[in-house]
Design a protein around this motif. Structure first.
Motif, PDB file in Angstrom:
ATOM      1  N   LYS A   1      -6.135   7.601   7.568  1.00 30.98           N
ATOM      2  CA  LYS A   1      -6.648   6.828   8.842  1.00 30.98           C
ATOM      3  C   LYS A   1      -8.290   7.866   8.448  1.00 30.98           C
ATOM      4  CE  LYS A   1      -5.466  10.718  11.857  1.00 30.98           C
ATOM      5  NZ  LYS A   1      -5.678  11.783  11.194  1.00 30.98           N
ATOM      6  N   LYS A   2      -8.413   6.229   9.541  1.00 32.47           N
ATOM      7  CA  LYS A   2     -10.093   6.696   9.614  1.00 32.47           C
ATOM      8  C   LYS A   2     -10.864   7.841  10.595  1.00 32.47           C
ATOM      9  CE  LYS A   2     -13.949   4.541  13.440  1.00 32.47           C
ATOM     10  NZ  LYS A   2     -14.107   3.488  14.289  1.00 32.47           N
ATOM     11  N   GLY A   3     -12.124   8.478   9.757  1.00 30.20           N
ATOM     12  CA  GLY A   3     -11.760   9.611  10.443  1.00 30.20           C
ATOM     13  C   GLY A   3     -11.236  10.656   9.054  1.00 30.20           C
ATOM     14  N   ASP A   4     -10.297   9.993   8.706  1.00 32.76           N
ATOM     15  CA  ASP A   4     -10.361  11.814   7.401  1.00 32.76           C
ATOM     16  C   ASP A   4     -10.872  11.945   6.130  1.00 32.76           C
ATOM     17  OD1 ASP A   4      -7.670  11.763   7.925  1.00 32.76           O
ATOM     18  OD2 ASP A   4      -6.318  10.099   7.617  1.00 32.76           O
ATOM     19  N   ASN A   5     -11.337  12.952   5.857  1.00 32.59           N
ATOM     20  CA  ASN A   5     -11.864  13.745   4.314  1.00 32.59           C
ATOM     21  C   ASN A   5     -11.422  13.504   3.074  1.00 32.59           C
ATOM     22  OD1 ASN A   5     -14.437  14.779   5.804  1.00 32.59           O
ATOM     23  ND2 ASN A   5     -13.412  15.939   6.711  1.00 32.59           N
ATOM     24  N   VAL A   6     -11.518  12.482   2.438  1.00 32.82           N
ATOM     25  CA  VAL A   6     -10.727  12.090   0.969  1.00 32.82           C
ATOM     26  C   VAL A   6     -12.003  12.298  -0.140  1.00 32.82           C
ATOM     27  CG1 VAL A   6      -9.010  10.857   2.678  1.00 32.82           C
ATOM     28  CG2 VAL A   6     -11.853  10.382   1.474  1.00 32.82           C
ATOM     29  N   ILE A   7     -11.143  12.836  -1.184  1.00 29.66           N
ATOM     30  CA  ILE A   7     -11.737  13.103  -2.662  1.00 29.66           C
ATOM     31  C   ILE A   7     -10.834  11.620  -3.052  1.00 29.66           C
ATOM     32  CG2 ILE A   7     -11.837  14.358  -4.401  1.00 29.66           C
ATOM     33  CD1 ILE A   7     -12.064  16.811  -2.311  1.00 29.66           C
ATOM     34  N   LEU A   8     -12.108  10.695  -3.688  1.00 30.96           N
ATOM     35  CA  LEU A   8     -11.399  10.078  -4.558  1.00 30.96           C
ATOM     36  C   LEU A   8     -12.071   9.410  -5.890  1.00 30.96           C
ATOM     37  CD1 LEU A   8     -12.193   6.853  -4.614  1.00 30.96           C
ATOM     38  CD2 LEU A   8     -12.157   6.735  -2.627  1.00 30.96           C
ATOM     39  N   HIS A   9     -10.713   9.122  -6.913  1.00 31.35           N
ATOM     40  CA  HIS A   9     -11.627   8.849  -8.363  1.00 31.35           C
ATOM     41  C   HIS A   9     -10.822   7.941  -8.616  1.00 31.35           C
ATOM     42  CE1 HIS A   9     -12.434  10.311 -11.991  1.00 31.35           C
ATOM     43  NE2 HIS A   9     -11.685   9.616 -12.855  1.00 31.35           N
ATOM     44  N   GLY A  10     -12.143   7.357  -9.079  1.00 26.20           N
ATOM     45  CA  GLY A  10     -11.815   5.778  -9.376  1.00 26.20           C
ATOM     46  C   GLY A  10     -12.755   4.559 -10.302  1.00 26.20           C
TER      47      GLY A  10
ATOM     48  N   ILE B   1     -14.898   0.118  -5.292  1.00 24.58           N
ATOM     49  CA  ILE B   1     -14.176   1.051  -6.606  1.00 24.58           C
ATOM     50  C   ILE B   1     -12.415   0.471  -6.435  1.00 24.58           C
ATOM     51  CG2 ILE B   1     -13.244   3.609  -6.709  1.00 24.58           C
ATOM     52  CD1 ILE B   1     -15.639   4.000  -5.250  1.00 24.58           C
ATOM     53  N   ARG B   2     -12.060   0.417  -7.761  1.00 21.42           N
ATOM     54  CA  ARG B   2     -10.604   0.888  -7.967  1.00 21.42           C
ATOM     55  C   ARG B   2      -9.963   1.815  -7.875  1.00 21.42           C
ATOM     56  NH1 ARG B   2      -7.638   1.107 -12.074  1.00 21.42           N
ATOM     57  NH2 ARG B   2      -9.409   0.918 -13.528  1.00 21.42           N
ATOM     58  N   ILE B   3      -9.677   2.500  -7.030  1.00 26.80           N
ATOM     59  CA  ILE B   3      -8.923   3.859  -6.318  1.00 26.80           C
ATOM     60  C   ILE B   3      -7.602   4.100  -8.039  1.00 26.80           C
ATOM     61  CG2 ILE B   3      -7.705   5.198  -5.490  1.00 26.80           C
ATOM     62  CD1 ILE B   3      -8.681   3.605  -3.173  1.00 26.80           C
ATOM     63  N   GLU B   4      -7.482   4.938  -8.566  1.00 23.37           N
ATOM     64  CA  GLU B   4      -6.738   5.287  -9.263  1.00 23.37           C
ATOM     65  C   GLU B   4      -6.179   6.854  -8.594  1.00 23.37           C
ATOM     66  OE1 GLU B   4      -5.656   4.951 -12.582  1.00 23.37           O
ATOM     67  OE2 GLU B   4      -7.571   2.401 -12.522  1.00 23.37           O
ATOM     68  N   ALA B   5      -7.040   7.791  -7.891  1.00 19.94           N
ATOM     69  CA  ALA B   5      -6.233   8.611  -7.409  1.00 19.94           C
ATOM     70  C   ALA B   5      -6.486   9.324  -5.745  1.00 19.94           C
ATOM     71  CB  ALA B   5      -6.341   9.926  -8.059  1.00 19.94           C
ATOM     72  N   ILE B   6      -6.708   9.243  -4.506  1.00 21.32           N
ATOM     73  CA  ILE B   6      -7.042   9.239  -3.425  1.00 21.32           C
ATOM     74  C   ILE B   6      -6.181  10.111  -2.750  1.00 21.32           C
ATOM     75  CG2 ILE B   6      -5.583   7.974  -2.794  1.00 21.32           C
ATOM     76  CD1 ILE B   6      -8.796   7.349  -0.785  1.00 21.32           C
ATOM     77  N   GLY B   7      -6.974  11.474  -1.885  1.00 20.40           N
ATOM     78  CA  GLY B   7      -5.877  12.195  -1.610  1.00 20.40           C
ATOM     79  C   GLY B   7      -7.226  12.929  -0.140  1.00 20.40           C
ATOM     80  N   LYS B   8      -6.115  13.482   0.683  1.00 20.85           N
ATOM     81  CA  LYS B   8      -7.261  14.057   2.071  1.00 20.85           C
ATOM     82  C   LYS B   8      -7.948  15.592   0.844  1.00 20.85           C
ATOM     83  CE  LYS B   8      -4.401  13.028   5.821  1.00 20.85           C
ATOM     84  NZ  LYS B   8      -3.771  12.573   6.520  1.00 20.85           N
ATOM     85  N   ASP B   9      -9.171  15.625   1.963  1.00 20.45           N
ATOM     86  CA  ASP B   9      -9.654  16.620   1.132  1.00 20.45           C
ATOM     87  C   ASP B   9      -9.062  18.386   2.682  1.00 20.45           C
ATOM     88  OD1 ASP B   9     -11.926  18.776   0.681  1.00 20.45           O
ATOM     89  OD2 ASP B   9     -13.742  17.364   0.926  1.00 20.45           O
ATOM     90  N   LEU B  10      -8.115  18.841   1.842  1.00 23.43           N
ATOM     91  CA  LEU B  10      -8.336  19.885   2.653  1.00 23.43           C
ATOM     92  C   LEU B  10      -8.988  21.134   2.962  1.00 23.43           C
ATOM     93  CD1 LEU B  10      -4.518  20.721   0.552  1.00 23.43           C
ATOM     94  CD2 LEU B  10      -4.995  18.957   2.677  1.00 23.43           C
ATOM     95  N   ARG B  11     -10.185  21.311   2.585  1.00 22.65           N
ATOM     96  CA  ARG B  11     -11.074  21.419   2.890  1.00 22.65           C
ATOM     97  C   ARG B  11     -12.203  21.805   4.552  1.00 22.65           C
ATOM     98  NH1 ARG B  11     -15.993  21.052  -0.364  1.00 22.65           N
ATOM     99  NH2 ARG B  11     -15.218  18.906  -0.532  1.00 22.65           N
ATOM    100  N   TRP B  12     -11.091  20.676   4.849  1.00 21.36           N
ATOM    101  CA  TRP B  12     -12.053  19.941   6.432  1.00 21.36           C
ATOM    102  C   TRP B  12     -10.636  19.474   7.230  1.00 21.36           C
ATOM    103  CZ3 TRP B  12     -16.151  21.426   6.596  1.00 21.36           C
ATOM    104  CH2 TRP B  12     -16.850  21.481   5.743  1.00 21.36           C
ATOM    105  N   HIS B  13      -9.261  19.184   6.591  1.00 17.65           N
ATOM    106  CA  HIS B  13      -8.230  19.091   7.201  1.00 17.65           C
ATOM    107  C   HIS B  13      -7.196  20.286   8.179  1.00 17.65           C
ATOM    108  CE1 HIS B  13      -8.113  14.404   7.471  1.00 17.65           C
ATOM    109  NE2 HIS B  13      -8.597  15.212   5.838  1.00 17.65           N
ATOM    110  N   GLN B  14      -6.272  20.466   9.395  1.00 20.02           N
ATOM    111  CA  GLN B  14      -5.846  20.447   9.875  1.00 20.02           C
ATOM    112  C   GLN B  14      -4.702  20.960   9.339  1.00 20.02           C
ATOM    113  OE1 GLN B  14      -6.691  23.539  11.544  1.00 20.02           O
ATOM    114  NE2 GLN B  14      -5.385  24.966  12.200  1.00 20.02           N
TER     115      GLN B  14
END
Length: 149
Positions: free
Chosen positions: A76-85, A105-118
């Protein structure tokens, strides 16, 4: 696949992902990820925010891989992510007939950056819980037996 330009981005989801379906029924999810680079200013001895870069991104479902669905349902809007594409250049004609081009960018992999998510409140807490086995994980410490600790 040869010659593609792959990129990894750490940023923030700028707007809520939007999923659409093509005529053939395949799903694609669009979102924009913004990166906010910082630069150290030696004169002021401070970090300064640089202009953000907005990356248009697309995630596709492919066979059993439901990347578009997962992006649409998870981020969702505001989520910190790391993506590779892969950086793809799109070419089109505008209403005046002028050829235009833009990168996405055509996303190959994406996920939340857990350094910032509660973690959500219903997840297992990250606090110490006594274990039934006093010598196991979370139990009383044992003498170092050449392992990790």
């Amino acid at each position: 696949m040869a010659g593609e330009t792959l990129i990894t981005i750490i940023g923030k989801v700028h707007d809520d992902p939007e999923q659409k379906f093509n005529v053939d029924g395949s799903a694609v999810t669009r979102l924009t990820v913004v990166t906010n680079p910082r630069k150290y200013n030696k004169q002021t001895n401070k970090w300064e925010n640089m202009p953000g870069k907005f990356w248009p991104c697309r995630a596709w479902n492919q066979g059993q891989m439901l990347l578009a669905d997962n992006v649409s349902n998870t981020l969702k809007k505001g989520d910190n992510v790391i993506l590779h594409g892969e950086i793809e250049t799109q070419v089109w004609e505008d209403a005046q007939g002028t050829k235009r081009r833009g990168d996405q960018i055509r996303i190959e992999a994406i996920g939340k950056d857990l350094r910032w998510h509660q973690a959500p409140a219903n997840d297992v807490p990250a606090t110490h819980q006594p274990a039934a086995d006093p010598g196991g994980w979370g139990g009383e410490p044992q003498a170092n037996q050449g392992g990790w600790g």
